[in-house]
Design a protein around this motif. Structure first.
Motif, PDB file in Angstrom:
ATOM      1  N   VAL A   1       0.774  -1.160   0.005  1.00 35.10           N
ATOM      2  CA  VAL A   1      -0.153   0.013   0.113  1.00 35.10           C
ATOM      3  C   VAL A   1       0.823   1.291   0.234  1.00 35.10           C
ATOM      4  N   GLY A   2       1.902   1.359   0.612  1.00 33.78           N
ATOM      5  CA  GLY A   2       2.870   2.475   0.820  1.00 33.78           C
ATOM      6  C   GLY A   2       2.786   2.646   2.189  1.00 33.78           C
ATOM      7  N   LEU A   3       3.788   3.451   2.797  1.00 35.43           N
ATOM      8  CA  LEU A   3       4.009   3.953   4.125  1.00 35.43           C
ATOM      9  C   LEU A   3       3.235   5.053   4.384  1.00 35.43           C
ATOM     10  N   PRO A   4       2.735   5.438   5.644  1.00 36.28           N
ATOM     11  CA  PRO A   4       1.832   6.716   5.826  1.00 36.28           C
ATOM     12  C   PRO A   4       2.751   7.838   6.210  1.00 36.28           C
ATOM     13  N   PHE A   5       2.505   9.194   5.986  1.00 34.34           N
ATOM     14  CA  PHE A   5       3.024  10.091   6.570  1.00 34.34           C
ATOM     15  C   PHE A   5       1.993  11.220   6.829  1.00 34.34           C
ATOM     16  N   ILE A   6       2.309  12.390   7.824  1.00 33.95           N
ATOM     17  CA  ILE A   6       1.596  13.319   7.828  1.00 33.95           C
ATOM     18  C   ILE A   6       1.733  14.622   7.043  1.00 33.95           C
ATOM     19  N   LYS A   7       0.567  14.909   6.898  1.00 34.95           N
ATOM     20  CA  LYS A   7       0.358  16.067   5.814  1.00 34.95           C
ATOM     21  C   LYS A   7      -0.593  17.281   6.271  1.00 34.95           C
ATOM     22  N   GLU A   8       0.071  18.644   6.204  1.00 36.39           N
ATOM     23  CA  GLU A   8      -0.948  19.461   6.616  1.00 36.39           C
ATOM     24  C   GLU A   8      -1.702  19.996   5.469  1.00 36.39           C
ATOM     25  N   MET A   9      -3.027  20.183   5.948  1.00 35.06           N
ATOM     26  CA  MET A   9      -3.979  20.628   4.862  1.00 35.06           C
ATOM     27  C   MET A   9      -5.019  21.538   5.304  1.00 35.06           C
ATOM     28  N   GLU A  10      -5.713  22.507   4.520  1.00 34.17           N
ATOM     29  CA  GLU A  10      -6.419  23.490   5.086  1.00 34.17           C
ATOM     30  C   GLU A  10      -7.819  23.337   4.689  1.00 34.17           C
ATOM     31  N   PHE A  11      -8.704  23.365   5.626  1.00 29.90           N
ATOM     32  CA  PHE A  11     -10.254  23.032   5.268  1.00 29.90           C
ATOM     33  C   PHE A  11     -10.868  23.995   5.721  1.00 29.90           C
ATOM     34  N   ALA A  12     -11.593  25.029   5.167  1.00 30.49           N
ATOM     35  CA  ALA A  12     -12.683  26.039   5.870  1.00 30.49           C
ATOM     36  C   ALA A  12     -12.033  26.999   6.649  1.00 30.49           C
ATOM     37  N   GLY A  13     -10.545  27.422   6.306  1.00 31.55           N
ATOM     38  CA  GLY A  13      -9.944  28.242   7.011  1.00 31.55           C
ATOM     39  C   GLY A  13      -9.153  27.799   8.159  1.00 31.55           C
ATOM     40  N   LYS A  14      -9.029  26.371   8.476  1.00 31.19           N
ATOM     41  CA  LYS A  14      -8.481  25.772   9.545  1.00 31.19           C
ATOM     42  C   LYS A  14      -7.693  24.683   8.987  1.00 31.19           C
ATOM     43  N   GLU A  15      -6.323  24.587   9.799  1.00 30.88           N
ATOM     44  CA  GLU A  15      -5.330  23.562   9.175  1.00 30.88           C
ATOM     45  C   GLU A  15      -5.697  22.046   9.890  1.00 30.88           C
ATOM     46  N   TYR A  16      -5.541  21.233   9.317  1.00 33.61           N
ATOM     47  CA  TYR A  16      -5.569  19.893   9.771  1.00 33.61           C
ATOM     48  C   TYR A  16      -4.427  18.958   9.626  1.00 33.61           C
ATOM     49  N   SER A  17      -3.953  17.955  10.299  1.00 30.53           N
ATOM     50  CA  SER A  17      -3.013  17.184   9.992  1.00 30.53           C
ATOM     51  C   SER A  17      -3.557  15.907   9.474  1.00 30.53           C
ATOM     52  N   ILE A  18      -3.439  15.388   8.216  1.00 27.60           N
ATOM     53  CA  ILE A  18      -4.012  14.008   7.967  1.00 27.60           C
ATOM     54  C   ILE A  18      -2.708  12.956   7.459  1.00 27.60           C
ATOM     55  N   THR A  19      -3.397  12.016   7.511  1.00 27.32           N
ATOM     56  CA  THR A  19      -2.545  10.794   6.822  1.00 27.32           C
ATOM     57  C   THR A  19      -2.622  10.873   5.359  1.00 27.32           C
ATOM     58  N   GLU A  20      -1.458  10.385   4.772  1.00 24.31           N
ATOM     59  CA  GLU A  20      -1.292  10.293   3.274  1.00 24.31           C
ATOM     60  C   GLU A  20      -0.381   9.062   3.131  1.00 24.31           C
ATOM     61  N   TYR A  21      -0.233   8.491   1.996  1.00 25.67           N
ATOM     62  CA  TYR A  21       0.472   7.236   2.041  1.00 25.67           C
ATOM     63  C   TYR A  21       1.504   7.606   0.820  1.00 25.67           C
ATOM     64  N   THR A  22       2.850   6.924   0.941  1.00 25.19           N
ATOM     65  CA  THR A  22       3.635   6.932  -0.169  1.00 25.19           C
ATOM     66  C   THR A  22       3.312   6.111  -1.256  1.00 25.19           C
ATOM     67  N   MET A  23       3.738   6.174  -2.510  1.00 25.12           N
ATOM     68  CA  MET A  23       3.386   5.135  -3.501  1.00 25.12           C
ATOM     69  C   MET A  23       3.728   3.893  -3.227  1.00 25.12           C
ATOM     70  N   SER A  24       2.794   2.989  -3.606  1.00 20.29           N
ATOM     71  CA  SER A  24       3.028   1.352  -3.505  1.00 20.29           C
ATOM     72  C   SER A  24       4.420   1.196  -4.083  1.00 20.29           C
ATOM     73  N   GLU A  25       4.894   0.230  -3.467  1.00 16.29           N
ATOM     74  CA  GLU A  25       6.304  -0.476  -3.864  1.00 16.29           C
ATOM     75  C   GLU A  25       5.987  -1.118  -5.295  1.00 16.29           C
ATOM     76  N   ILE A  26       4.850  -1.636  -5.388  1.00 14.98           N
ATOM     77  CA  ILE A  26       4.390  -2.409  -6.536  1.00 14.98           C
ATOM     78  C   ILE A  26       4.143  -1.604  -7.750  1.00 14.98           C
ATOM     79  N   ILE A  27       3.292  -0.664  -7.552  1.00 12.94           N
ATOM     80  CA  ILE A  27       3.112   0.440  -8.271  1.00 12.94           C
ATOM     81  C   ILE A  27       4.472   1.124  -8.954  1.00 12.94           C
ATOM     82  N   ALA A  28       5.307   1.401  -7.881  1.00 18.76           N
ATOM     83  CA  ALA A  28       6.426   2.117  -8.322  1.00 18.76           C
ATOM     84  C   ALA A  28       7.219   1.318  -9.448  1.00 18.76           C
ATOM     85  N   ARG A  29       7.286  -0.238  -9.125  1.00 19.05           N
ATOM     86  CA  ARG A  29       7.814  -1.055  -9.902  1.00 19.05           C
ATOM     87  C   ARG A  29       7.300  -0.681 -11.359  1.00 19.05           C
TER      88      ARG A  29
END
Length: 442
Positions: free
Chosen positions: A75-103
């Motif tokens: 699936v990929g490794l999780p990492f924290i990304k800062e995003m803004e919604f309705a004027g407020k900032e939130y920390s959300i979880t994103e994922y790096t690219m799958s090793e399989i898809i990268a291949r």
């Protein structure tokens, strides 16, 4: 279906899925390109046919055995990304690219814009990976990354009777894939085995004991099994051991054939096979120097022994055919290089003469092995006619000459009247089928 039929059907699928219209769009929309799900027992060659299909279709191949991977690599490794919604900032979880898809993307960068993404043992994954595999088959994605356009998904799995960790697919998943059921087939495997130069003793043994080609049995001692993969790996070891002068005993055989009775029987036969080679003097037969006592023994021999001698003759001939094929290919390459040099700008006469002299030596080498091979073939027919008088053994001999690539090429380039005669007289296809049916009944 057998593995050969599955290969052809997958090739047809690849060709259809990659076919484009006049506007350079795939004729079958991606959403309708169902992944292929190949279900069959382990060790029958599912991975090998993927390699063959990719090579024959001239497309890329990325292959994974999914049981060797964790959820993070798929699936990929999780990492924290800062995003803004309705004027407020939130920390959300994103994922790096799958090793399989990268291949797959790396393969595209290497010059393969289209290909096959092959995932083996897809229904034997851990509990944490199971939802990912269902998503993969249903949506053609790994995590948040889709399989690139032009890449076809083929997955393989084992039926539950062969693997305790198998997970059943639900109707929702099965309704989104093309499911092909594949079974072990000795006849198909033997054609592959000859092209891979599987040890003659193994081919001879399986000719006599076809029921021992693929066996999976559970008894009080646990699971006992023999697979096509086991025979092929054993063959490679046997050939290497022979070059090193090392014995292949029952213990060694049992490390590849995990069925006590089959391993014991096969090891005993391998010893006999080597003994027949020495007792009958196979190299001498191919030189036309047949000892008088050989015919006396072969006339009284059981069918198993007679068939073993036929296969030993075929082994000796195939070695010569392969040697001829290698020298022929080298001679053709040398001739092409010599011709290219002669026609090139700045070619020097003295250098050309040196190259031509080297080529003449190579051509003489080819002529020598060519004459030796042709003579050995005639000597083999001399022996076969005197020993078997056109019986079942001759059917096996002539059929195998026709079905192995190296011998077929030699016969196409060099006229052999007796081969053509027996090929017509014995009605090879029907008699071969009758012989194999008889062996299967025993």
């Amino acid at each position: 279906m057998n593995i050969k039929q599955a290969k052809e059907e997958i090739k047809h699928t690849v060709t259809a899925y990659l076919k484009k219209d006049d506007e350079d769009r795939y004729k079958i929309p991606l959403i309708r390109q169902r992944p292929v799900l190949l279900m069959g027992p382990p060790g029958i060659g599912k991975t090998q046919i993927m390699e063959q299909i990719a090579e024959e279709c001239k497309i890329g191949l990325v292959a994974y055995t999914i049981t060797h991977h964790t959820r993070q690599s798929a699936v990929g490794l999780p990492f924290i990304k800062e995003m803004e919604f309705a004027g407020k900032e939130y920390s959300i979880t994103e994922y790096t690219m799958s090793e399989i898809i990268a291949r797959v993307y790396r393969k595209i960068e290497e010059g393969c814009p289209e290909g096959i993404l092959f995932i083996d043992e897809i229904n034997c994954v851990s509990e944490t990976l199971a939802p990912t595999m269902l998503q993969f088959l249903q949506c053609k994605t790994f995590g948040n990354q889709a399989v690139p356009e032009g890449w076809i998904i083929v997955a393989a799995g084992n039926p539950p009777e062969y693997n305790k960790s198998v997970r059943e697919f639900d109707m929702v998943t099965l309704d989104r894939v093309r499911c092909m059921q594949v079974e072990a087939d000795l006849g198909v495997w033997k054609a592959y085995a000859r092209s891979r130069h599987i040890h003659g003793a193994i081919l001879s043994y399986l000719e006599l004991r076809p029921k021992n080609f693929y066996r999976v049995e559970a008894d009080v001692d646990g699971l006992q099994f023999v697979t096509a993969r086991g025979w092929e790996d054993l063959s490679i070891l046997m050939q290497t051991y022979e070059e090193m002068g090392l014995p292949v005993d029952e213990t060694v055989v049992g490390e590849f054939l995990h069925h006590k009775d089959v391993a014991e029987d096969a090891a005993a036969y391998f010893d006999l096979y080597q003994k027949y080679k020495d007792d009958y003097g196979i190299p001498l037969i191919l030189e036309g120097k047949i000892r008088s006592e050989v015919f006396a023994r072969i006339y009284d021999a059981a069918f198993d022994e007679r068939l073993s001698v036929v296969n030993l003759l075929l082994d000796g001939l195939q070695n010569l055919f392969r040697s001829y094929g290698k020298e022929k290919a080298k001679t053709d390459r040398d001739f092409a290089a010599l011709k290219e040099y002669r026609n090139s700008e700045g070619a020097k006469k003295e250098v050309f003469e040196e190259k031509k002299a080297a080529f003449d030596i190579q051509r003489k080498t080819l002529e020598t092995i060519e004459e030796k091979t042709a003579a050995a073939l005639e000597h083999a027919f001399d022996f076969m006619e005197q020993a078997f008088e056109g019986g079942q053994e001759m059917v096996v001999f002539v059929t195998d000459l026709a079905t192995v690539a190296e011998s077929a090429r030699f016969l196409a380039e060099h006229n052999c009247d007796r081969y053509l005669q027996y090929n017509q007289e014995l009605l090879i296809g029907s008699k071969r089928a009758e012989l194999l049916a008889e062996l299967n009944r025993d």
